[in-house]
Enzyme design. Structure first.
Site, PDB file in Angstrom:
ATOM      1  N   ASN A   1      10.558 -35.799  34.517  1.00  7.92           N
ATOM      2  CA  ASN A   1      10.104 -37.139  34.131  1.00  7.92           C
ATOM      3  C   ASN A   1       9.156 -37.101  32.930  1.00  7.92           C
ATOM      4  OD1 ASN A   1      11.191 -39.283  35.627  1.00  7.92           O
ATOM      5  ND2 ASN A   1      10.204 -38.497  37.469  1.00  7.92           N
TER       6      ASN A   1
ATOM      7  N   ASP B   1      17.384 -44.257  42.251  1.00  2.00           N
ATOM      8  CA  ASP B   1      16.953 -45.648  42.483  1.00  2.00           C
ATOM      9  C   ASP B   1      18.092 -46.450  43.101  1.00  2.00           C
ATOM     10  OD1 ASP B   1      15.732 -44.702  39.620  1.00  2.00           O
ATOM     11  OD2 ASP B   1      14.253 -45.844  40.757  1.00  2.00           O
TER      12      ASP B   1
ATOM     13  N   ARG C   1      18.579 -45.530  46.705  1.00  2.00           N
ATOM     14  CA  ARG C   1      17.496 -46.128  47.519  1.00  2.00           C
ATOM     15  C   ARG C   1      17.782 -47.621  47.703  1.00  2.00           C
ATOM     16  NH1 ARG C   1      12.808 -43.005  44.428  1.00  2.00           N
ATOM     17  NH2 ARG C   1      12.422 -41.285  45.893  1.00  2.00           N
TER      18      ARG C   1
ATOM     19  N   HIS D   1      14.333 -45.356  34.231  1.00  2.00           N
ATOM     20  CA  HIS D   1      13.815 -44.865  35.518  1.00  2.00           C
ATOM     21  C   HIS D   1      12.305 -44.819  35.425  1.00  2.00           C
ATOM     22  CE1 HIS D   1      13.232 -42.641  39.182  1.00  2.00           C
ATOM     23  NE2 HIS D   1      12.520 -41.749  38.512  1.00  2.00           N
TER      24      HIS D   1
ATOM     25  N   ARG E   1       0.696 -41.236  29.347  1.00  2.00           N
ATOM     26  CA  ARG E   1       2.118 -40.918  29.514  1.00  2.00           C
ATOM     27  C   ARG E   1       2.651 -40.251  28.255  1.00  2.00           C
ATOM     28  NH1 ARG E   1       6.577 -44.947  32.184  1.00  2.00           N
ATOM     29  NH2 ARG E   1       8.040 -44.093  30.726  1.00  2.00           N
TER      30      ARG E   1
ATOM     31  N   ARG F   1       2.593 -31.148  34.840  1.00  2.00           N
ATOM     32  CA  ARG F   1       2.010 -32.170  35.709  1.00  2.00           C
ATOM     33  C   ARG F   1       1.059 -33.038  34.885  1.00  2.00           C
ATOM     34  NH1 ARG F   1       4.198 -30.603  39.246  1.00  2.00           N
ATOM     35  NH2 ARG F   1       4.335 -28.756  40.547  1.00  2.00           N
TER      36      ARG F   1
HETATM   37  C1  LIG Z   1       8.195 -18.981  24.199  1.00  2.00           C
HETATM   38  O1  LIG Z   1       7.335 -20.087  24.296  1.00  2.00           O
HETATM   39  C2  LIG Z   1       7.275 -20.732  25.499  1.00  2.00           C
HETATM   40  N1  LIG Z   1       7.828 -20.178  26.613  1.00  2.00           N
HETATM   41  C3  LIG Z   1       7.759 -20.847  27.796  1.00  2.00           C
HETATM   42  C4  LIG Z   1       7.137 -22.087  27.867  1.00  2.00           C
HETATM   43  C5  LIG Z   1       7.079 -22.803  29.154  1.00  2.00           C
HETATM   44  C6  LIG Z   1       5.990 -23.622  29.462  1.00  2.00           C
HETATM   45  C7  LIG Z   1       5.959 -24.305  30.679  1.00  2.00           C
HETATM   46  C8  LIG Z   1       7.012 -24.152  31.603  1.00  2.00           C
HETATM   47  C9  LIG Z   1       7.031 -24.827  32.851  1.00  2.00           C
HETATM   48  N2  LIG Z   1       6.040 -25.683  33.234  1.00  2.00           N
HETATM   49  C10 LIG Z   1       4.700 -25.393  33.256  1.00  2.00           C
HETATM   50  C11 LIG Z   1       4.248 -24.108  33.223  1.00  2.00           C
HETATM   51  C12 LIG Z   1       2.850 -23.909  33.190  1.00  2.00           C
HETATM   52  C13 LIG Z   1       1.966 -24.991  33.192  1.00  2.00           C
HETATM   53  C14 LIG Z   1       2.483 -26.274  33.260  1.00  2.00           C
HETATM   54  C15 LIG Z   1       1.558 -27.480  33.299  1.00  2.00           C
HETATM   55  O2  LIG Z   1       1.840 -28.391  34.108  1.00  2.00           O
HETATM   56  O3  LIG Z   1       0.605 -27.526  32.493  1.00  2.00           O
HETATM   57  C16 LIG Z   1       3.849 -26.484  33.304  1.00  2.00           C
HETATM   58  C17 LIG Z   1       8.112 -24.627  33.704  1.00  2.00           C
HETATM   59  C18 LIG Z   1       8.204 -25.357  35.012  1.00  2.00           C
HETATM   60  N3  LIG Z   1       8.922 -24.818  36.004  1.00  2.00           N
HETATM   61  O4  LIG Z   1       7.673 -26.438  35.129  1.00  2.00           O
HETATM   62  C19 LIG Z   1       9.137 -23.798  33.323  1.00  2.00           C
HETATM   63  N4  LIG Z   1       9.111 -23.140  32.151  1.00  2.00           N
HETATM   64  C20 LIG Z   1       8.078 -23.315  31.287  1.00  2.00           C
HETATM   65  C21 LIG Z   1       8.122 -22.650  30.070  1.00  2.00           C
HETATM   66  C22 LIG Z   1       6.584 -22.623  26.691  1.00  2.00           C
HETATM   67  O5  LIG Z   1       5.983 -23.853  26.744  1.00  2.00           O
HETATM   68  C23 LIG Z   1       5.433 -24.352  25.518  1.00  2.00           C
HETATM   69  N5  LIG Z   1       6.666 -21.939  25.528  1.00  2.00           N
END
Ligand SMILES: COc1ncc(-c2ccc3c(Nc4cccc(C(=O)O)c4)c(C(N)=O)cnc3c2)c(OC)n1
Length: 340
Positions: free
Chosen positions: A137, A165, A168, A192, A105, A98
């Protein structure tokens, strides 16, 4: 002997998985709207969910499994271990960070690139023949990142791009004309604009007004000024509503999910059914419309079992081509600044 052995006489061994298995990475609002649309439209009978948070994963899996009798007995699995994605026909990526307060960006794109580095190689390792469908995104840059990290041929790395888009756009045009959206044809191409709260990205998406038509009758042939500032009926407002409606939905409910989920399900259906219908999706535009960078933008693509099989050669105006070129230029710069 076990009841099941007394009940069932064996004939042949089980096939390990279906050939229409779909993986959804990220079980947030968008990921689950994709999952639900895929299942309720019977696009796949074998859905795998992967993410980092076990409880949410298990909860979503169970909740969908309990609908199996209404979903033509589709199989739903979930795991934090990417081995569960093995043999996927399509891998849909909705994972992403997020935007933090005051985060640029570019910083967000770098954080998402870091996340993709942890996700994309694992997907490809377990499904080397898969087609990646990127939704996160900013989708055009992240589709480029997924392509680079995956090592897959570019026709098997697709971004949802301006598919939403365009739907829409067609919906809003159909409202003005009092017609069914499927009877009003129009394409939005280009970059996009993600709703990252920055200035409304009117400059990014390119509505191809010259192509808007009903039963082949082009609105521009009736009103040559349509879509331009000179147009007294202000049809260009439709284009601006396409972009602002995403912000409006986020202001009202906090995120968008149902339409993107349905559009992703439709893209998967074209691929799995090898239907060769045309959809606006983000693809490598190198060699098209005079563009030569390794940049992904949305163009009308023919989707089939092989992914992007052809691209429609649009007849664009000088201004439309210029806007594509501008988008390609800014994206190439963002991509140069990324650590893959
Ligand atoms: C082995 O090293 C490793 N493993 C997993 C991740 C990782 C990090 C974020 C992930 C992740 N997003 C996420 C997770 C935690 C925090 C945030 C954030 O918005 O800061 C975003 C998602 C998801 N569903 O958005 C799904 N999988 C993820 C996986 C990662 O990210 C650097 N690194």
């Amino acid at each position: 002997k076990r009841l099941s052995v007394q009940l069932l006489s064996p004939v042949t061994e089980r096939v390990p998985r279906s050939d229409s298995k779909v993986t959804v990475v990220g079980v947030g609002q968008v990921g689950m709207a994709c999952a639900f649309s895929l299942l309720s439209q019977n696009v796949t009978s074998d859905l795998a969910l992967v993410d980092m948070v076990e409880d949410k994963l298990k909860g979503e899996m169970m909740d969908l499994q309990h609908g199996s009798t209404f979903l033509k007995n589709a199989t739903v699995t979930a795991s934090t271990d990417y081995a569960a994605t093995a043999g996927s026909r399509i891998c849909i990526v909705t994972a992403g960070a997020r935007q933090k307060e005051g985060e640029s960006r570019l910083e967000l794109v770098q954080r998402n690139t870091d996340i993709f580095r942890a996700i994309i190689p694992q997907l490809v390792r377990h499904s080397p023949d898969t087609i990646l469908l990127v939704v996160s995104n900013p989708v055009d840059v992240l589709t480029y990142v997924a392509w680079k990290l995956s090592g897959l041929p570019h026709h098997r790395v697709i971004g949802s791009g301006t598919n939403l888009d365009s739907s829409r756009f067609r919906f809003l045009l159909s409202q003005r004309l009092g017609l069914a959206p499927t009877s009003v044809h129009g394409w939005i191409i280009g970059e996009h604009g993600d709703t990252s709260g920055e200035d409304e990205c009117h400059t990014l998406v390119v509505p191809v007004w010259s192509g808007v038509n009903v039963a082949g009758v082009r609105l521009r042939d009736i009103d040559p000024d349509i879509g331009s500032a000179a147009d007294h009926e202000k049809w260009s407002e439709v284009h601006h509503q396409v972009v602002s409606s995403a912000y409006e939905i986020i202001r009202l409910k906090g995120y968008t999910s149902w339409a993107i989920g349905l559009s992703v399900s439709a893209l998967c259906q074209s691929i799995i059914r090898n239907s060769h219908d045309v959809s606006a999706v983000s693809t490598l535009v190198r060699g098209h419309h005079g563009l030569d960078g390794e940049v992904f933008l949305s163009l009308p693509c023919i989707l089939g079992g092989g992914g992007v099989e052809q691209i429609v050669r649009l007849r664009l105006t000088e201004e439309e081509t210029d806007r594509l070129r501008q988008s390609a230029g800014t994206m190439a710069k963002v991509q140069e600044g990324l650590r893959l």
